[in-house]
Scaffold this active site. Structure first.
Site, PDB file in Angstrom:
ATOM      1  N   LYS A 139       0.778  -0.919  -0.094  1.00  9.45           N
ATOM      2  CA  LYS A 139      -0.028   0.054  -0.030  1.00  9.45           C
ATOM      3  C   LYS A 139       0.892   1.216   0.000  1.00  9.45           C
ATOM      4  O   LYS A 139       0.401   2.346  -0.829  1.00  9.45           O
ATOM      5  CB  LYS A 139      -0.867   0.120   1.198  1.00  9.45           C
ATOM      6  N   GLU A 209      -1.275  -0.996   9.937  1.00 10.00           N
ATOM      7  CA  GLU A 209      -0.820  -0.011   8.800  1.00 10.00           C
ATOM      8  C   GLU A 209      -1.688   0.991   8.858  1.00 10.00           C
ATOM      9  O   GLU A 209      -1.198   2.200   8.269  1.00 10.00           O
ATOM     10  CB  GLU A 209      -0.851  -0.932   7.622  1.00 10.00           C
ATOM     11  N   HIS A 213      -1.114   5.804   9.578  1.00  8.23           N
ATOM     12  CA  HIS A 213      -1.717   6.982   8.889  1.00  8.23           C
ATOM     13  C   HIS A 213      -2.291   8.071   9.658  1.00  8.23           C
ATOM     14  O   HIS A 213      -2.722   9.147   9.236  1.00  8.23           O
ATOM     15  CB  HIS A 213      -2.603   6.725   7.615  1.00  8.23           C
TER      16      HIS A 213
HETATM   17  P1  NAD Z   1      -2.532 -10.133   9.205  1.00  8.17           P
HETATM   18  O1  NAD Z   1      -1.567  -9.375  10.299  1.00  8.17           O
HETATM   19  O2  NAD Z   1      -3.942 -10.782   9.139  1.00  8.17           O
HETATM   20  O3  NAD Z   1      -1.700 -11.628   8.678  1.00  8.17           O
HETATM   21  C1  NAD Z   1      -0.358 -11.306   8.507  1.00  8.17           C
HETATM   22  C2  NAD Z   1       0.286 -12.857   8.517  1.00  8.17           C
HETATM   23  O4  NAD Z   1       1.829 -12.798   8.044  1.00  8.17           O
HETATM   24  C3  NAD Z   1       0.116 -13.796   9.517  1.00  8.17           C
HETATM   25  O5  NAD Z   1      -0.145 -14.818   9.205  1.00  8.17           O
HETATM   26  C4  NAD Z   1       1.598 -13.369  10.309  1.00  8.17           C
HETATM   27  O6  NAD Z   1       1.886 -14.716  11.094  1.00  8.17           O
HETATM   28  C5  NAD Z   1       2.262 -13.637   8.759  1.00  8.17           C
HETATM   29  N1  NAD Z   1       3.891 -13.271   9.153  1.00  8.17           N
HETATM   30  C6  NAD Z   1       4.160 -12.011   9.760  1.00  8.17           C
HETATM   31  N2  NAD Z   1       5.415 -11.980   9.796  1.00  8.17           N
HETATM   32  C7  NAD Z   1       6.018 -13.083   9.115  1.00  8.17           C
HETATM   33  C8  NAD Z   1       7.172 -13.471   8.902  1.00  8.17           C
HETATM   34  N3  NAD Z   1       8.187 -12.933   9.183  1.00  8.17           N
HETATM   35  N4  NAD Z   1       7.333 -14.659   8.044  1.00  8.17           N
HETATM   36  C9  NAD Z   1       6.189 -15.227   7.451  1.00  8.17           C
HETATM   37  N5  NAD Z   1       4.900 -14.993   8.086  1.00  8.17           N
HETATM   38  C10 NAD Z   1       4.898 -13.694   8.762  1.00  8.17           C
HETATM   39  O7  NAD Z   1      -2.322  -9.205   7.934  1.00  8.17           O
HETATM   40  P2  NAD Z   1      -3.515  -8.949   6.756  1.00  8.17           P
HETATM   41  O8  NAD Z   1      -4.580  -7.884   7.516  1.00  8.17           O
HETATM   42  O9  NAD Z   1      -4.222 -10.032   6.110  1.00  8.17           O
HETATM   43  O10 NAD Z   1      -2.925  -7.972   5.887  1.00  8.17           O
HETATM   44  C11 NAD Z   1      -1.756  -8.458   4.924  1.00  8.17           C
HETATM   45  C12 NAD Z   1      -1.361  -7.300   4.078  1.00  8.17           C
HETATM   46  O11 NAD Z   1      -2.260  -7.143   3.162  1.00  8.17           O
HETATM   47  C13 NAD Z   1      -0.706  -6.292   4.943  1.00  8.17           C
HETATM   48  O12 NAD Z   1       0.534  -5.647   4.477  1.00  8.17           O
HETATM   49  C14 NAD Z   1      -1.972  -4.878   4.427  1.00  8.17           C
HETATM   50  O13 NAD Z   1      -1.383  -3.816   4.213  1.00  8.17           O
HETATM   51  C15 NAD Z   1      -1.965  -5.656   2.823  1.00  8.17           C
HETATM   52  N6  NAD Z   1      -3.481  -4.878   2.586  1.00  8.17           N
HETATM   53  C16 NAD Z   1      -3.398  -4.494   1.122  1.00  8.17           C
HETATM   54  C17 NAD Z   1      -4.733  -3.833   0.753  1.00  8.17           C
HETATM   55  C18 NAD Z   1      -4.771  -3.292  -0.503  1.00  8.17           C
HETATM   56  O14 NAD Z   1      -6.009  -2.751  -1.131  1.00  8.17           O
HETATM   57  N7  NAD Z   1      -3.841  -3.198  -1.353  1.00  8.17           N
HETATM   58  C19 NAD Z   1      -5.890  -3.869   1.638  1.00  8.17           C
HETATM   59  C20 NAD Z   1      -5.702  -4.753   2.743  1.00  8.17           C
HETATM   60  C21 NAD Z   1      -4.718  -5.331   3.350  1.00  8.17           C
END
Ligand code: NAD
Length: 347
Positions: A139, A209, A213
């Site tokens: 993002k 995240e 902001h």
């Molecule tokens: P979350 O916190 O629910 O899940 C993150 C996962 O990553 C967890 O399973 C965690 O254990 C794992 N993880 C963390 N560190 C790790 C590592 N070092 N090695 C392996 N696994 C690891 O996250 P989420 O809410 O599903 O979001 C994921 C991403 O998606 C975020 O970066 C968020 O900004 C992005 N996102 C993007 C949009 C978009 O429209 N572009 C919208 C929403 C979320």
């Protein structure tokens, strides 16, 4: 047609949604997934519904789901269950990387705290010379800029990375590229998103995240917050986060595609309700410009209120992943933004 084998990095809210959607697509097969504590992988393919239903840690949850499936199906399923590696480990990304023969593509659903975390993961794969297709849902503008610096390295590894391929940036930025075509000059692109989730703990990284902001917060401060700190902050606003002037990579991705000249022509903001699944406001992308006849007008793209964040992030990400495979097949390697190609549709 052979299935495309996918590794999903991250098994949080979006990683699990990805597993569910992959399970509904005949062209895709989930062969590896990790969270911060371990990996689950199988050459024969994983059971997406077992991943989607896990509440706590991935490895323990997958083992428990497999054991109950085997018990329910009888001894004949034991071979299938033992084909699966489900291991706790200290470096899950490294373990996934060392099993790169198991997949052709990688969907990155990791948190990006700090900003350089996901660019660092892509660098690691490229330095290991793994020729793959990656799609991320990054993002932040600074994170996407850092990623583009790895273009030469990614080309050398004969890989394709499509970045910023979620909803915003992602589908909404791509819609702005289409909308721009009616205008001789684009003045402004405004993205307002609305997201409703019933429980913030299902999407911890997304919420942290977003908190980063808020006025007075930073990526570093949000990263350092405990779950109790986040709860206390959300308590003050009945779970609502309203965000304005967000640093979202829609700006550099639209500049890259020639839609705008200056980054300040893109404005992103939104409202997140962390206590109710209903969207607090509709998600819109409005592009305003002047036509060749000198008329000022706007095109607006509105997402259906019933579509969730997971549907609007993972759907486009998988569509772009298919485009990435298409590029790689044609010998086109490197890092591209979601504004540079249309996503394809995965069956
Ligand atoms: P979350 O916190 O629910 O899940 C993150 C996962 O990553 C967890 O399973 C965690 O254990 C794992 N993880 C963390 N560190 C790790 C590592 N070092 N090695 C392996 N696994 C690891 O996250 P989420 O809410 O599903 O979001 C994921 C991403 O998606 C975020 O970066 C968020 O900004 C992005 N996102 C993007 C949009 C978009 O429209 N572009 C919208 C929403 C979320």
């Amino acid at each position: 047609m052979p299935q495309t084998r996918i590794a999903v990095l991250g098994a949080g809210g979006l990683g699990k949604a990805a597993a569910t959607i992959i399970g509904m697509k005949s062209e895709l097969q989930l062969t590896a997934i990790c969270d911060s504590r371990g990996i689950v992988a199988s050459e024969a393919g994983l059971e997406p519904s077992a991943v989607a239903g896990i509440a706590g840690d991935l490895v323990s949850g997958y083992r428990a789901a497999s054991a109950s499936r085997v018990a329910a199906a009888g001894a004949s399923s034991v071979a299938t269950a033992t084909d699966v590696e489900a291991e706790h480990c200290v470096d899950p990304i490294g373990e996934i990387l060392s099993r790169r023969a198991l997949y052709d593509s990688v969907l990155v659903a990791l948190p990006n705290l700090p900003n350089e975390f996901i660019p660092g993961v892509i660098r690691r794969f490229a330095e290991a010379d793994a020729s793959l297709v990656f799609v991320d849902v990054l993002k932040r503008t600074r994170a996407v800029s850092q990623l583009f610096e790895l273009d030469a390295l990614v080309q050398q590894a004969r890989s394709v990375v499509l970045t910023g391929c979620g909803a915003t940036p992602g589908m909404l930025a791509a819609a702005a590229v289409l909308a721009a075509q009616s205008f001789i000059e684009v003045e402004k692109v405004e993205i307002r998103w609305g997201v409703g989730i019933a429980n913030w703990e299902a999407y911890k990284a997304t919420i942290r995240e977003d908190i980063a902001h808020l006025p007075g917060y930073s990526v570093e401060r949000a990263h350092a917050m405990s779950d109790t700190d986040v709860d206390a902050l959300l308590d003050k606003t009945d779970g609502i986060l309203e965000l304005n002037q967000m640093e979202h990579a829609d700006d550099i991705l639209l500049q890259r595609a020639g839609v705008i000249d200056r980054l300040d022509q893109v404005e992103v903001g939104g409202v997140m309700d962390t206590r109710r699944a209903k969207k607090p406001v509709s998600t819109t992308m409005t592009l305003t410009g002047k036509t060749f006849e000198g008329k000022r007008s706007s095109h607006r793209f509105v997402l259906g209120d019933e579509t969730t964040m997971a549907a609007n992030v993972i759907g486009p990400a998988l569509g772009y992943l298919k485009r990435g495979l298409w590029l790689k097949e044609r010998g086109i390697f490197g890092i591209f933004g979601s504004t540079e190609f249309l996503p394809m549709v995965v069956k």
